[in-house]
Design an enzyme around this catalytic site. Sequence first.
Site, PDB file in Angstrom:
ATOM      1  N   GLY A 129      48.123  62.890 107.532  1.00  0.00           N
ATOM      2  CA  GLY A 129      46.874  63.494 107.925  1.00  0.00           C
ATOM      3  C   GLY A 129      47.481  63.341 109.068  1.00  0.00           C
ATOM      4  O   GLY A 129      48.758  62.632 109.875  1.00  0.00           O
ATOM      5  N   SER A 130      46.750  64.474 110.497  1.00  0.00           N
ATOM      6  CA  SER A 130      46.913  64.140 111.483  1.00  0.00           C
ATOM      7  C   SER A 130      45.394  64.292 112.414  1.00  0.00           C
ATOM      8  O   SER A 130      44.813  65.368 111.626  1.00  0.00           O
ATOM      9  CB  SER A 130      48.401  64.367 111.890  1.00  0.00           C
ATOM     10  OG  SER A 130      48.147  64.306 113.312  1.00  0.00           O
ATOM     11  N   GLY A 131      44.938  63.889 113.158  1.00  0.00           N
ATOM     12  CA  GLY A 131      44.042  64.588 113.937  1.00  0.00           C
ATOM     13  C   GLY A 131      42.324  64.211 113.531  1.00  0.00           C
ATOM     14  O   GLY A 131      41.963  65.365 113.780  1.00  0.00           O
ATOM     15  N   SER A 132      42.655  63.065 112.765  1.00  0.00           N
ATOM     16  CA  SER A 132      41.753  62.981 111.688  1.00  0.00           C
ATOM     17  C   SER A 132      41.446  63.724 111.010  1.00  0.00           C
ATOM     18  O   SER A 132      39.737  63.813 110.401  1.00  0.00           O
ATOM     19  CB  SER A 132      40.273  62.795 112.811  1.00  0.00           C
ATOM     20  OG  SER A 132      40.410  61.534 114.437  1.00  0.00           O
ATOM     21  N   GLY A 139      40.328  64.874 107.538  1.00  0.00           N
ATOM     22  CA  GLY A 139      39.918  64.487 105.758  1.00  0.00           C
ATOM     23  C   GLY A 139      39.566  62.615 106.179  1.00  0.00           C
ATOM     24  O   GLY A 139      38.607  62.226 105.497  1.00  0.00           O
ATOM     25  N   ARG A 143      55.112  59.459 116.518  1.00  0.00           N
ATOM     26  CA  ARG A 143      55.689  59.930 117.858  1.00  0.00           C
ATOM     27  C   ARG A 143      55.111  59.976 118.959  1.00  0.00           C
ATOM     28  O   ARG A 143      54.129  58.960 118.704  1.00  0.00           O
ATOM     29  CB  ARG A 143      55.413  61.567 116.673  1.00  0.00           C
ATOM     30  CG  ARG A 143      53.691  60.885 116.484  1.00  0.00           C
ATOM     31  CD  ARG A 143      52.717  62.336 116.002  1.00  0.00           C
ATOM     32  NE  ARG A 143      51.069  62.195 115.915  1.00  0.00           N
ATOM     33  CZ  ARG A 143      50.470  61.667 116.564  1.00  0.00           C
ATOM     34  NH1 ARG A 143      50.685  61.663 117.648  1.00  0.00           N
ATOM     35  NH2 ARG A 143      49.255  61.643 115.804  1.00  0.00           N
TER      36      ARG A 143
END
Length: 419
Positions: free
Chosen positions: A156-159, A161, A284
């Site tokens: 996942g990404s961006g917090s 979950g 990244r």
Amino acid sequence: MNTPLLLFVESNTTGTGRQFAQRARALGAEPVLLGADPGRYPYAAEDEVRAVVVDTADGDALWAAVQRLAAGTRVAGVLSSSEYYVATAAELAARLGLPGPSADAVRACRDKSVQRRTLAEAGVPVPWFSVAGEVAEAVAAAQWQGAPVVVKPVQGSGSLGVRLCRDTGEVVSHAKELLGVTANERGLSTPARVLVEQYLTGPEFSVEVFGEDAVVTVAKHVGAPPVFVETGHDVPAVLPASEAAALVDSAVHAVKALGLGWGAAHVELRLDGGVARVIEVNPRLAGGMIPELVRRARGVDLVGAQVRAGLGLPVDLTDTSDAAGAAAIRFLTADTDTVLGDTDAAEAAALAVPGVVDAALYRPPGTRVGPAEDFRGRLGHVIAVAAGPGEAGRAADTARTLGLATALEPASAKETMPV
């Protein structure tokens, strides 16, 4: 002679996606966006970036599209500004004999359970953690560790979950929800596993690494639990020398242990009693407009550096003397359910604060908004620069307050809206 191509596999929807294409053109390469739906990136049409429609989740279809492009013009590099496609871009670059990170290392890094095990085995400080594929396993891990714990997806990404669970009931509810998800917001399949980990309460930072060298340490502001929305960043972080060194040592050790060491890596950490524990390594560039803060504060163009590396060109990460010295960003978020009002006036109010150099609202007037659960709930941002981080941070805080006060309709306006 044809202009060489720099291929981008998908993009991020905000932040650096546009900048990647701009840097490619500045270096004499034509950016080409490979995407299943290029229309989701408005900058591509606005900046007349050439787009090729292809199913980027289908490896064979993607390789065929790349081969067609390479048949007519030299492909000089392959990158992605989206975390979800960094491994795909690395694999394509390798098949073409072009520069890039190890696709296997990136793929392993993106699975947080594999990443955590690798870091722990290498002696990198990390929080206590357990991997669960069933709700009962998550509950057992939480009971062994003792509540509260953080439960989050292994990818996942961006917090997205990520949630603090204070008791068994919350662990059951959140683990069940996450394990029931079969695809992420990009439509890509997701592993049916979650991480249950120790809840660390120390201050949070990121170290921006390029290759195997730390470029800068960033102080991170995070919203109130149970979610972990990033609400701002300060460049550079102000720290005692011992803590600054601990953060850099853990970050660089983590990058090396994971077999990365090419291009940018965004390493997130928390200080825990003087120990710099790695929360996660992202293979990244940082999100949250951190590269823009680094450029304004230090004069180091991380986006340009990543593009240069992708094209096989030399990279110079030396600070420039004409940089401001410090920069801060604050994201605008709502505390309650409400409605956006005059966004132009809000931007103007924020920009009137001395030191503020950028202000933007992401949604039009009349949009219903509520408290942010992850990065998608952020309404806008303000960026301030100054000679020192304290001054930049105070200016950004003031601009954020003014922007929100102007942008958010009073409760009465919300209450009278038709449902």
